[in-house]
Design a protein around this motif. Structure first.
Motif, PDB file in Angstrom:
ATOM      1  N   ASN A 105      20.967  24.838  47.384  1.00  0.00           N
ATOM      2  CA  ASN A 105      21.737  23.610  47.597  1.00  0.00           C
ATOM      3  C   ASN A 105      23.219  23.909  47.825  1.00  0.00           C
ATOM      4  O   ASN A 105      24.103  23.242  47.278  1.00  0.00           O
ATOM      5  CB  ASN A 105      21.552  22.651  46.395  1.00  0.00           C
ATOM      6  N   LEU A 106      23.489  24.908  48.649  1.00  0.00           N
ATOM      7  CA  LEU A 106      24.866  25.265  48.983  1.00  0.00           C
ATOM      8  C   LEU A 106      25.431  24.306  50.013  1.00  0.00           C
ATOM      9  O   LEU A 106      24.701  23.665  50.772  1.00  0.00           O
ATOM     10  CB  LEU A 106      24.925  26.679  49.565  1.00  0.00           C
ATOM     11  N   SER A 107      26.755  24.234  50.058  1.00  0.00           N
ATOM     12  CA  SER A 107      27.462  23.588  51.159  1.00  0.00           C
ATOM     13  C   SER A 107      28.487  24.590  51.691  1.00  0.00           C
ATOM     14  O   SER A 107      28.652  25.681  51.143  1.00  0.00           O
ATOM     15  CB  SER A 107      28.175  22.326  50.679  1.00  0.00           C
ATOM     16  N   ALA A 108      29.169  24.221  52.752  1.00  0.00           N
ATOM     17  CA  ALA A 108      30.185  25.107  53.323  1.00  0.00           C
ATOM     18  C   ALA A 108      31.291  25.415  52.327  1.00  0.00           C
ATOM     19  O   ALA A 108      31.985  26.437  52.461  1.00  0.00           O
ATOM     20  CB  ALA A 108      30.767  24.485  54.586  1.00  0.00           C
ATOM     21  N   GLU A 109      31.471  24.580  51.316  1.00  0.00           N
ATOM     22  CA  GLU A 109      32.503  24.819  50.294  1.00  0.00           C
ATOM     23  C   GLU A 109      32.152  25.971  49.363  1.00  0.00           C
ATOM     24  O   GLU A 109      32.976  26.381  48.553  1.00  0.00           O
ATOM     25  CB  GLU A 109      32.713  23.548  49.464  1.00  0.00           C
ATOM     26  N   ASN A 110      30.929  26.512  49.487  1.00  0.00           N
ATOM     27  CA  ASN A 110      30.484  27.588  48.596  1.00  0.00           C
ATOM     28  C   ASN A 110      30.525  28.967  49.245  1.00  0.00           C
ATOM     29  O   ASN A 110      30.080  29.943  48.627  1.00  0.00           O
ATOM     30  CB  ASN A 110      29.046  27.323  48.115  1.00  0.00           C
ATOM     31  N   ILE A 111      31.041  29.081  50.455  1.00  0.00           N
ATOM     32  CA  ILE A 111      31.045  30.377  51.147  1.00  0.00           C
ATOM     33  C   ILE A 111      32.407  30.641  51.776  1.00  0.00           C
ATOM     34  O   ILE A 111      32.992  29.764  52.417  1.00  0.00           O
ATOM     35  CB  ILE A 111      29.952  30.441  52.230  1.00  0.00           C
ATOM     36  N   ALA A 112      32.880  31.874  51.584  1.00  0.00           N
ATOM     37  CA  ALA A 112      34.082  32.349  52.281  1.00  0.00           C
ATOM     38  C   ALA A 112      33.795  33.731  52.850  1.00  0.00           C
ATOM     39  O   ALA A 112      32.965  34.485  52.314  1.00  0.00           O
ATOM     40  CB  ALA A 112      35.277  32.416  51.334  1.00  0.00           C
ATOM     41  N   LEU A 113      34.475  34.076  53.922  1.00  0.00           N
ATOM     42  CA  LEU A 113      34.351  35.388  54.546  1.00  0.00           C
ATOM     43  C   LEU A 113      35.595  36.215  54.237  1.00  0.00           C
ATOM     44  O   LEU A 113      36.683  35.674  54.021  1.00  0.00           O
ATOM     45  CB  LEU A 113      34.182  35.251  56.060  1.00  0.00           C
ATOM     46  N   THR A 114      35.411  37.523  54.207  1.00  0.00           N
ATOM     47  CA  THR A 114      36.529  38.445  53.992  1.00  0.00           C
ATOM     48  C   THR A 114      36.395  39.595  54.978  1.00  0.00           C
ATOM     49  O   THR A 114      35.357  39.773  55.615  1.00  0.00           O
ATOM     50  CB  THR A 114      36.538  39.006  52.560  1.00  0.00           C
ATOM     51  N   ASN A 115      37.446  40.392  55.078  1.00  0.00           N
ATOM     52  CA  ASN A 115      37.410  41.554  55.967  1.00  0.00           C
ATOM     53  C   ASN A 115      36.757  42.731  55.247  1.00  0.00           C
ATOM     54  O   ASN A 115      37.396  43.706  54.858  1.00  0.00           O
ATOM     55  CB  ASN A 115      38.816  41.905  56.452  1.00  0.00           C
ATOM     56  N   GLY A 116      35.457  42.598  55.042  1.00  0.00           N
ATOM     57  CA  GLY A 116      34.691  43.614  54.337  1.00  0.00           C
ATOM     58  C   GLY A 116      34.580  43.298  52.862  1.00  0.00           C
ATOM     59  O   GLY A 116      35.381  42.534  52.299  1.00  0.00           O
ATOM     60  N   SER A 117      33.586  43.881  52.197  1.00  0.00           N
ATOM     61  CA  SER A 117      33.406  43.602  50.769  1.00  0.00           C
ATOM     62  C   SER A 117      34.468  44.283  49.918  1.00  0.00           C
ATOM     63  O   SER A 117      34.768  43.822  48.815  1.00  0.00           O
ATOM     64  CB  SER A 117      32.001  44.003  50.305  1.00  0.00           C
ATOM     65  N   GLN A 118      35.064  45.387  50.409  1.00  0.00           N
ATOM     66  CA  GLN A 118      36.167  45.997  49.655  1.00  0.00           C
ATOM     67  C   GLN A 118      37.316  45.000  49.540  1.00  0.00           C
ATOM     68  O   GLN A 118      37.945  44.884  48.477  1.00  0.00           O
ATOM     69  CB  GLN A 118      36.629  47.280  50.344  1.00  0.00           C
ATOM     70  N   ASN A 119      37.597  44.292  50.612  1.00  0.00           N
ATOM     71  CA  ASN A 119      38.595  43.228  50.612  1.00  0.00           C
ATOM     72  C   ASN A 119      38.217  42.139  49.604  1.00  0.00           C
ATOM     73  O   ASN A 119      39.053  41.635  48.838  1.00  0.00           O
ATOM     74  CB  ASN A 119      38.681  42.663  52.028  1.00  0.00           C
ATOM     75  N   ALA A 120      36.923  41.788  49.561  1.00  0.00           N
ATOM     76  CA  ALA A 120      36.454  40.763  48.627  1.00  0.00           C
ATOM     77  C   ALA A 120      36.696  41.176  47.190  1.00  0.00           C
ATOM     78  O   ALA A 120      37.140  40.363  46.359  1.00  0.00           O
ATOM     79  CB  ALA A 120      34.962  40.491  48.857  1.00  0.00           C
ATOM     80  N   PHE A 121      36.425  42.435  46.860  1.00  0.00           N
ATOM     81  CA  PHE A 121      36.600  42.869  45.470  1.00  0.00           C
ATOM     82  C   PHE A 121      38.069  43.039  45.101  1.00  0.00           C
ATOM     83  O   PHE A 121      38.434  42.887  43.938  1.00  0.00           O
ATOM     84  CB  PHE A 121      35.783  44.132  45.212  1.00  0.00           C
ATOM     85  N   PHE A 122      38.911  43.330  46.080  1.00  0.00           N
ATOM     86  CA  PHE A 122      40.354  43.304  45.820  1.00  0.00           C
ATOM     87  C   PHE A 122      40.768  41.908  45.358  1.00  0.00           C
ATOM     88  O   PHE A 122      41.504  41.751  44.380  1.00  0.00           O
ATOM     89  CB  PHE A 122      41.117  43.702  47.078  1.00  0.00           C
ATOM     90  N   TYR A 123      40.282  40.899  46.047  1.00  0.00           N
ATOM     91  CA  TYR A 123      40.588  39.521  45.656  1.00  0.00           C
ATOM     92  C   TYR A 123      40.004  39.185  44.287  1.00  0.00           C
ATOM     93  O   TYR A 123      40.707  38.702  43.387  1.00  0.00           O
ATOM     94  CB  TYR A 123      39.999  38.540  46.675  1.00  0.00           C
ATOM     95  N   LEU A 124      38.717  39.409  44.132  1.00  0.00           N
ATOM     96  CA  LEU A 124      38.023  38.946  42.925  1.00  0.00           C
ATOM     97  C   LEU A 124      38.508  39.660  41.670  1.00  0.00           C
ATOM     98  O   LEU A 124      38.697  39.033  40.617  1.00  0.00           O
ATOM     99  CB  LEU A 124      36.517  39.127  43.086  1.00  0.00           C
ATOM    100  N   PHE A 125      38.708  40.963  41.756  1.00  0.00           N
ATOM    101  CA  PHE A 125      39.132  41.696  40.568  1.00  0.00           C
ATOM    102  C   PHE A 125      40.559  41.356  40.168  1.00  0.00           C
ATOM    103  O   PHE A 125      40.914  41.449  38.993  1.00  0.00           O
ATOM    104  CB  PHE A 125      38.979  43.198  40.789  1.00  0.00           C
ATOM    105  N   ASN A 126      41.377  40.963  41.135  1.00  0.00           N
ATOM    106  CA  ASN A 126      42.731  40.522  40.785  1.00  0.00           C
ATOM    107  C   ASN A 126      42.763  39.057  40.359  1.00  0.00           C
ATOM    108  O   ASN A 126      43.668  38.645  39.629  1.00  0.00           O
ATOM    109  CB  ASN A 126      43.691  40.775  41.954  1.00  0.00           C
ATOM    110  N   LEU A 127      41.783  38.272  40.780  1.00  0.00           N
ATOM    111  CA  LEU A 127      41.671  36.901  40.285  1.00  0.00           C
ATOM    112  C   LEU A 127      41.234  36.861  38.819  1.00  0.00           C
ATOM    113  O   LEU A 127      41.691  36.019  38.046  1.00  0.00           O
ATOM    114  CB  LEU A 127      40.666  36.109  41.126  1.00  0.00           C
ATOM    115  N   PHE A 128      40.338  37.787  38.440  1.00  0.00           N
ATOM    116  CA  PHE A 128      39.738  37.722  37.106  1.00  0.00           C
ATOM    117  C   PHE A 128      40.127  38.880  36.188  1.00  0.00           C
ATOM    118  O   PHE A 128      39.715  38.897  35.026  1.00  0.00           O
ATOM    119  CB  PHE A 128      38.211  37.663  37.244  1.00  0.00           C
TER     120      PHE A 128
END
Length: 439
Positions: A102-125
């Protein structure tokens, strides 16, 4: 020239920078190199043919043969910071179709590779959190099972913010043979971790299958981690770079779940498009808003080329068919071939292999190795064979007195059979010599 603390952190030698530099130097070398060290996926003809066909279709309308103006205009413009809208909609439909999330477009974002994603997430949390106007607390990312991915270690903007739990090590059989082991989460140690009890954990994160070991956490382990994360009101981040549903390099019985307390990270790299640098985050809308805001600052917007290639493959499920029918069987056979070659090369020498359950690596444990695997790495590199030593895969752990962390190597199985054979022959010769000299 003087750099800030930020600059000094990212210009000092790191495991991931050494790995990428050595891989780059090997590709430029005039001498043949057995590339068993990197994370580049295999070159699989059926995979490459499908991507080439899709690429060609981007430039032409299938019905008229004329230029496909929609695709061209799409790549000639920035997306919004959340990422290419057509690809996100295709992903929403895909995940809901196969998993009923039951996802919507508000539940997905794209990044420039998963390394980029973990840079964001690990600094967010992970890092400093404000408790009130006069107090802050430093929170860490909890890795419930180490060894873990080499690329996690240095992504924090300041310092390293990890807490980690060493594994249970069980001797197991594989395909009816001895000489294998499997890591399991030590939940007693995890639940008694002071940082968790004291509110100094910002998120729990694991890769599944695990890079470097190919370990697949069981459904029971994943359910228990999800329960712990909810109990402490922190997210569970799951790195699916090698997992379900694409590229689905998992051989054990496993299922994929999502809820609003779970953050799933996917990538187009291991299906064969590493140069496209396309990562996918599925999460609660609050996390997606934060990632989109970071995208705007760091990248303006994520690249659209990978999204353009993948969108039609996601829409008609060809990406899943490719993963299930081509990619997974390919690596499963590669693992069998590599295990056979290793057992022939090492014979009765003390080699134990982590049970191959997925990903594109084998994790080799040389019990009581007389030298560290960092030293072994240098010797093998001199002989034209690249692997990755185990010392880099234990973020959040003091491994100075942990012998096991100095006795393992990660070996890629993505190379062709000739390279695998030559590289494993070198590994066998060098390791046998080390043990023999120590007698």
């Amino acid at each position: 020239m003087k750099f800030s603390k930020f600059g000094q952190k990212f210009t000092q030698p790191t495991g991931i920078s050494q790995l990428m530099d050595d891989l780059g130097d090997a590709l430029k070398s005039n001498q043949p190199v057995n590339m068993l060290g990197g994370g580049n996926p295999a070159k699989i003809d059926a995979v490459n043919e499908l991507f080439l066909q899709t690429y060609r279709e981007l430039g032409n309308d299938n019905d008229t043969g004329e230029a496909n103006s929609t695709s061209i205009i799409s790549m000639a413009n920035y997306s919004n910071p959340q990422g290419d809208a057509a690809f996100i909609e295709a992903l929403v439909s895909f995940f809901n179709r196969h998993y009923d999330w039951n996802l919507s477009a508000e539940n997905i974002a794209l990044t420039n590779g998963s390394q980029n994603a973990f840079f964001y997430l690990f600094n967010l949390f992970g890092g400093a959190f404000n408790v009130d106007d006069n107090q802050s607390v430093d929170k860490s990312i909890l890795l419930p099972l180490t060894p873990e991915y080499i690329g996690y270690s240095d992504v924090h903007v300041e310092g390293q913010h990890f807490a980690a739990v060493l594994p249970h090590i069980d001797e197991v059989t594989h395909d009816g043979e001895d000489g294998f082991f499997k890591y399991r989460v030590d939940f007693e140690a995890l639940e008694n971790l002071p940082a968790l009890k004291e509110g100094r954990i910002g998120a729990i994160c694991c890769s599944r299958p695990t890079n470097p070991t190919g370990n697949v956490l069981t459904d029971e382990e994943m359910a228990r981690l999800a329960e712990i994360a909810k109990r402490y009101e922190i997210p569970l981040i799951i790195d699916n770079a090698y997992g379900m549903p694409f590229p689905n390099i998992i051989y054990s019985d496993a299922h994929l779940n999502w809820d609003h307390n779970t953050i799933l990270c996917f990538s187009l790299s291991k299906i064969g498009l590493p140069g496209m640098r396309t990562g996918i985050i599925v999460a609660d809308s609050e996390v997606i808003e934060a990632v989109s805001a970071m995208n705007a600052v760091v990248n303006l917007a994520p690249t659209r080329f990978g999204a353009a290639i993948a969108t039609p493959l996601v829409e008609d499920d060809r990406i899943k068919q490719l993963s299930d029918d081509v990619i997974k069987p390919f690596y499963q056979q590669q693992a069998k071939t590599a295990v056979k070659l290793l057992k022939e090369a090492l014979g009765d020498y003390p080699l134990v292999i982590h049970k191959p359950e997925g990903a594109i690596f084998l994790w080799l444990w040389f019990k009581d190795l007389p030298i560290s695997t960092s030293e072994l790495y240098e010797t093998l590199k001199e002989k034209g064979t690249l692997i990755v030593p185990s010392e880099y895969f234990f973020p959040g752990v003091d491994i100075s007195d942990y012998k096991h962390a100095h006795e393992c190597i990660r070996m890629s199985i993505a190379a062709d059979e000739d390279t695998l054979t030559k590289g494993i022959t070198v590994i066998g010769e060098v390791v046998r010599g080390i043990y023999d000299e120590a007698k």
